[in-house]
Write a protein that holds these residues in place. Structure first.
Motif, PDB file in Angstrom:
ATOM      1  N   GLY A   1       0.817  -1.200   0.000  1.00 44.73           N
ATOM      2  CA  GLY A   1       0.000   0.000   0.000  1.00 44.73           C
ATOM      3  C   GLY A   1       0.853   1.253   0.000  1.00 44.73           C
ATOM      4  O   GLY A   1       1.868   1.328  -0.694  1.00 44.73           O
ATOM      5  N   TYR A   2       0.496   2.228   0.810  1.00 38.90           N
ATOM      6  CA  TYR A   2       1.222   3.492   0.800  1.00 38.90           C
ATOM      7  C   TYR A   2       1.220   4.120   2.189  1.00 38.90           C
ATOM      8  O   TYR A   2       0.431   3.755   3.066  1.00 38.90           O
ATOM      9  N   SER A   3       2.132   5.072   2.382  1.00 41.23           N
ATOM     10  CA  SER A   3       2.249   5.811   3.633  1.00 41.23           C
ATOM     11  C   SER A   3       1.746   7.232   3.423  1.00 41.23           C
ATOM     12  O   SER A   3       1.679   7.727   2.291  1.00 41.23           O
ATOM     13  N   TYR A   4       1.417   7.899   4.527  1.00 41.13           N
ATOM     14  CA  TYR A   4       0.990   9.296   4.449  1.00 41.13           C
ATOM     15  C   TYR A   4       1.216   9.976   5.787  1.00 41.13           C
ATOM     16  O   TYR A   4       1.310   9.317   6.818  1.00 41.13           O
ATOM     17  N   THR A   5       1.363  11.303   5.751  1.00 44.21           N
ATOM     18  CA  THR A   5       1.456  12.067   6.992  1.00 44.21           C
ATOM     19  C   THR A   5       0.044  12.427   7.424  1.00 44.21           C
ATOM     20  O   THR A   5      -0.726  12.992   6.640  1.00 44.21           O
ATOM     21  N   THR A   6      -0.297  12.086   8.645  1.00 41.79           N
ATOM     22  CA  THR A   6      -1.661  12.303   9.105  1.00 41.79           C
ATOM     23  C   THR A   6      -1.941  13.789   9.317  1.00 41.79           C
ATOM     24  O   THR A   6      -1.122  14.530   9.870  1.00 41.79           O
ATOM     25  N   GLY A   7      -3.112  14.219   8.838  1.00 45.38           N
ATOM     26  CA  GLY A   7      -3.403  15.649   8.749  1.00 45.38           C
ATOM     27  C   GLY A   7      -3.513  16.367  10.067  1.00 45.38           C
ATOM     28  O   GLY A   7      -3.041  17.493  10.217  1.00 45.38           O
ATOM     29  N   GLY A   8      -4.139  15.745  11.069  1.00 44.54           N
ATOM     30  CA  GLY A   8      -4.355  16.448  12.326  1.00 44.54           C
ATOM     31  C   GLY A   8      -3.081  16.800  13.057  1.00 44.54           C
ATOM     32  O   GLY A   8      -3.022  17.796  13.785  1.00 44.54           O
ATOM     33  N   ALA A   9      -2.028  15.991  12.876  1.00 45.29           N
ATOM     34  CA  ALA A   9      -0.752  16.263  13.533  1.00 45.29           C
ATOM     35  C   ALA A   9       0.011  17.394  12.862  1.00 45.29           C
ATOM     36  O   ALA A   9       0.968  17.930  13.428  1.00 45.29           O
ATOM     37  N   GLY A  10      -0.414  17.745  11.653  1.00 39.12           N
ATOM     38  CA  GLY A  10       0.282  18.773  10.878  1.00 39.12           C
ATOM     39  C   GLY A  10       1.058  18.153   9.739  1.00 39.12           C
ATOM     40  O   GLY A  10       1.857  17.240   9.960  1.00 39.12           O
ATOM     41  N   MET A  11       0.813  18.647   8.533  1.00 32.43           N
ATOM     42  CA  MET A  11       1.528  18.158   7.345  1.00 32.43           C
ATOM     43  C   MET A  11       2.485  19.242   6.873  1.00 32.43           C
ATOM     44  O   MET A  11       2.065  20.365   6.584  1.00 32.43           O
ATOM     45  N   VAL A  12       3.769  18.913   6.815  1.00 29.74           N
ATOM     46  CA  VAL A  12       4.791  19.859   6.369  1.00 29.74           C
ATOM     47  C   VAL A  12       5.291  19.428   4.999  1.00 29.74           C
ATOM     48  O   VAL A  12       5.709  18.283   4.812  1.00 29.74           O
ATOM     49  N   LEU A  13       5.248  20.343   4.055  1.00 31.09           N
ATOM     50  CA  LEU A  13       5.697  20.066   2.690  1.00 31.09           C
ATOM     51  C   LEU A  13       6.691  21.136   2.261  1.00 31.09           C
ATOM     52  O   LEU A  13       6.466  22.331   2.493  1.00 31.09           O
ATOM     53  N   SER A  14       7.790  20.708   1.667  1.00 28.85           N
ATOM     54  CA  SER A  14       8.701  21.686   1.077  1.00 28.85           C
ATOM     55  C   SER A  14       8.076  22.266  -0.177  1.00 28.85           C
ATOM     56  O   SER A  14       7.199  21.644  -0.805  1.00 28.85           O
TER      57      SER A  14
ATOM     58  N   THR B   1       9.385  22.488  -2.958  1.00 33.47           N
ATOM     59  CA  THR B   1       9.719  21.568  -4.043  1.00 33.47           C
ATOM     60  C   THR B   1       8.702  20.434  -4.118  1.00 33.47           C
ATOM     61  O   THR B   1       8.289  20.028  -5.214  1.00 33.47           O
ATOM     62  N   ALA B   2       8.282  19.910  -2.965  1.00 28.70           N
ATOM     63  CA  ALA B   2       7.298  18.830  -2.948  1.00 28.70           C
ATOM     64  C   ALA B   2       5.952  19.299  -3.474  1.00 28.70           C
ATOM     65  O   ALA B   2       5.281  18.584  -4.235  1.00 28.70           O
ATOM     66  N   VAL B   3       5.531  20.496  -3.071  1.00 26.74           N
ATOM     67  CA  VAL B   3       4.254  21.030  -3.543  1.00 26.74           C
ATOM     68  C   VAL B   3       4.271  21.184  -5.056  1.00 26.74           C
ATOM     69  O   VAL B   3       3.319  20.794  -5.753  1.00 26.74           O
ATOM     70  N   ALA B   4       5.362  21.737  -5.575  1.00 27.96           N
ATOM     71  CA  ALA B   4       5.471  21.916  -7.026  1.00 27.96           C
ATOM     72  C   ALA B   4       5.434  20.573  -7.749  1.00 27.96           C
ATOM     73  O   ALA B   4       4.809  20.434  -8.815  1.00 27.96           O
ATOM     74  N   LYS B   5       6.062  19.575  -7.155  1.00 29.43           N
ATOM     75  CA  LYS B   5       6.091  18.252  -7.787  1.00 29.43           C
ATOM     76  C   LYS B   5       4.698  17.625  -7.796  1.00 29.43           C
ATOM     77  O   LYS B   5       4.283  17.010  -8.788  1.00 29.43           O
ATOM     78  N   ILE B   6       3.953  17.785  -6.719  1.00 25.28           N
ATOM     79  CA  ILE B   6       2.595  17.247  -6.646  1.00 25.28           C
ATOM     80  C   ILE B   6       1.705  17.875  -7.711  1.00 25.28           C
ATOM     81  O   ILE B   6       0.997  17.184  -8.461  1.00 25.28           O
TER      82      ILE B   6
ATOM     83  N   MET C   1      -0.844   8.957  -1.471  1.00 28.10           N
ATOM     84  CA  MET C   1      -0.868   8.194  -2.724  1.00 28.10           C
ATOM     85  C   MET C   1      -0.092   8.919  -3.814  1.00 28.10           C
ATOM     86  O   MET C   1       0.674   8.308  -4.567  1.00 28.10           O
ATOM     87  N   CYS C   2      -0.302  10.236  -3.903  1.00 29.49           N
ATOM     88  CA  CYS C   2       0.416  11.029  -4.906  1.00 29.49           C
ATOM     89  C   CYS C   2       1.925  10.935  -4.705  1.00 29.49           C
ATOM     90  O   CYS C   2       2.674  10.685  -5.651  1.00 29.49           O
ATOM     91  N   LEU C   3       2.363  11.152  -3.474  1.00 30.09           N
ATOM     92  CA  LEU C   3       3.798  11.164  -3.190  1.00 30.09           C
ATOM     93  C   LEU C   3       4.424   9.788  -3.391  1.00 30.09           C
ATOM     94  O   LEU C   3       5.569   9.681  -3.849  1.00 30.09           O
ATOM     95  N   THR C   4       3.679   8.723  -3.066  1.00 25.29           N
ATOM     96  CA  THR C   4       4.182   7.376  -3.312  1.00 25.29           C
ATOM     97  C   THR C   4       4.377   7.146  -4.805  1.00 25.29           C
ATOM     98  O   THR C   4       5.397   6.599  -5.234  1.00 25.29           O
TER      99      THR C   4
END
Length: 450
Positions: A349-362, A364-369, A389-392
């Motif tokens: 499957g895939y991993s993800y950062t859980t939203g309630g704890a806070g999601m930090v994106l560089s 560069t990552a946002v642009a790539k998504i 899923m996108c990042l995986t």
């Protein structure tokens, strides 16, 4: 002469368990900062083995074991470990990147146990009350079930690991979700009483006591001066029904530590103020709103920043600690940082950062998504899972930090939480969020002036 004889006695003692009979698995991550930290820990362990002069343990970096990104949840990696070390290893130990190992002391501890039997060893944690992150397991007596503190390291004897490796092939985890790894591994090993319980080992420590075979530094890592306040853009997701109770908590606690912060709601409210992104409010996931935030972050509508922090309106966070933590990371890399969860990891499957704890994106990552064409399959899809899923798909690692928390402080084992310097918590229900922030997240000497 006495000192020389003492060393000979120690050396003779250790010969009963050679270092080469121990496999040490460092729970490393693919992010460049974490892989460097793990490699440094490996070198330290091997240097100790050289000085001991009795052979060296096998030291593995978890992220290098295979191409399966779900190996971080350990159980999917057990078959590989079992096949690779079916004859040579007596013990398998799992440690975090920041866990220090005193090799001589570790061998002395392991020598106390019969390696031909099934052993599950570690520093024992337990819930003080039924916890949502553990699905309220053992609610009648939460203290009755023990699970290991990963910061102190935990150990499986070879017979137990080999049996688990066989079992994992035909008996996967009961839940599709991996939420709290340490508890779920202990549950799987216990197997409703058919397997061993965790044996508490006093020499496995999450502190720095003198008697320890392992030790752990729990503070935010020191990678230099914190990043500037202006390096982080903060996006707070809210909706009209929470404007009067949740938003005031943000304003009373951590808003003042942000240089750039916007509230995104389903209505425009100038008193806060909020911004309506044209996405209706949804009762379940907030994928549509989150992707609108990603697009706004890269637009000229907001100040340019290296990092995007997306939080819920009931997230409590220490921005000064986050700024210190982010100094360890390279914003020119595609970085996704937070508390890592998993979905279907046993079935690739895939991993993800859980939203309630806070999601930090560089940035560069946002642009790539956004450039990849990733999008929501529906506005109310779970935003954190869709991003995972996108990042995986994009081969961007989901980077975990134990300093982020999806639940309230009282939902975690007190002994575990007391050894960490948390960055975030989540949820206001049945608690005083301002008091929780003051106790757990507010520093007397914060870097908010920088």
């Amino acid at each position: 002469m006495a000192a020389h004889n003492g060393w000979r006695r120690v050396a003779t003692f250790l010969l009963s368990l050679g270092p080469q009979q121990v496999v040490l698995v460092i729970q490393s991550q693919r992010n460049s900062y974490h892989s460097r930290q793990a490699s440094q820990r490996k070198e330290e362990i091997l240097l100790q083995a050289t000085q001991l002069g009795q052979g060296a343990p096998v030291v593995l970096l978890l992220h290098e074991l295979s191409q399966n990104d779900g190996d971080w949840s350990i159980l999917p990696a057990l078959p590989h470990l079992s096949v690779s070390f079916s004859q040579s290893a007596a013990w398998f130990m799992f440690v975090e990147e920041e866990t220090s190992i005193m090799l001589t002391s570790l061998l002395r501890v392991l020598n106390k146990y019969d390696a031909q039997k099934e052993w599950f060893l570690g520093k024992r944690l337990h819930d003080s009350k039924a916890s949502i992150i553990h699905h309220y397991a053992f609610s009648e007596d939460p203290t009755s079930f023990g699970y290991p503190d990963p910061a102190a390291g935990w150990v499986l004897s070879a017979p137990l690991l080999h049996r688990l490796a066989e079992r994992i092939q035909y008996s996967p985890l009961k839940s599709d979700f991996t939420i709290d790894l340490k508890h779920e591994i202990a549950l799987y090993i216990w197997d409703d009483g058919r397997g061993p319980v965790l044996t508490d080992v006093p020499e496995f420590c999450a502190g720095q006591e003198a008697h320890c075979a392992t030790a752990f530094t729990a503070s935010v890592p020191n990678c230099g001066d914190p990043v500037k306040k202006e390096d982080i853009f903060v996006a707070v997701k809210t909706c009209q029904k929470f404007h009067s109770d949740r938003v005031p908590v943000v304003k009373a606690t951590w808003e003042k530590d942000a240089a750039f912060l916007e509230y995104y709601s389903d209505v425009t409210d100038s008193s806060i103020p909020t911004i309506h992104l044209g996405v209706p409010n949804t009762e379940r996931g907030h994928c549509g709103k989150t992707f609108a935030i990603l697009k706004r972050f890269l637009s000229p509508a907001v100040p340019e920043a290296d990092w995007l922090l997306i939080v819920d309106d009931d997230t409590l966070i220490s921005l000064p600690r986050l700024r210190s933590l982010l100094r360890c990371y390279d914003a020119t890399e595609a970085v996704s940082l937070g508390e890592r969860y998993g979905y279907g990891l046993g079935q690739k499957g895939y991993s993800y950062t859980t939203g309630g704890a806070g999601m930090v994106l560089s940035r560069t990552a946002v642009a790539k998504i956004l450039s990849s064409g990733c999008s929501c399959y529906h506005d109310d899809a779970p935003d954190d899972m869709v991003l995972g899923m996108c990042l995986t798909t994009l081969n961007v690692p989901i980077t975990h930090s134990p300093l982020f928390h999806q639940a309230r402080p009282e939902d975690y084992a007190p002994a575990w939480l007391s050894n960490h310097q948390p960055v975030s918590f989540h949820k206001h229900c049945s608690t005083d969020p301002v008091a929780a922030f003051t106790h757990w997240l507010q520093d007397r000497h914060a870097h908010s002036e920088l």
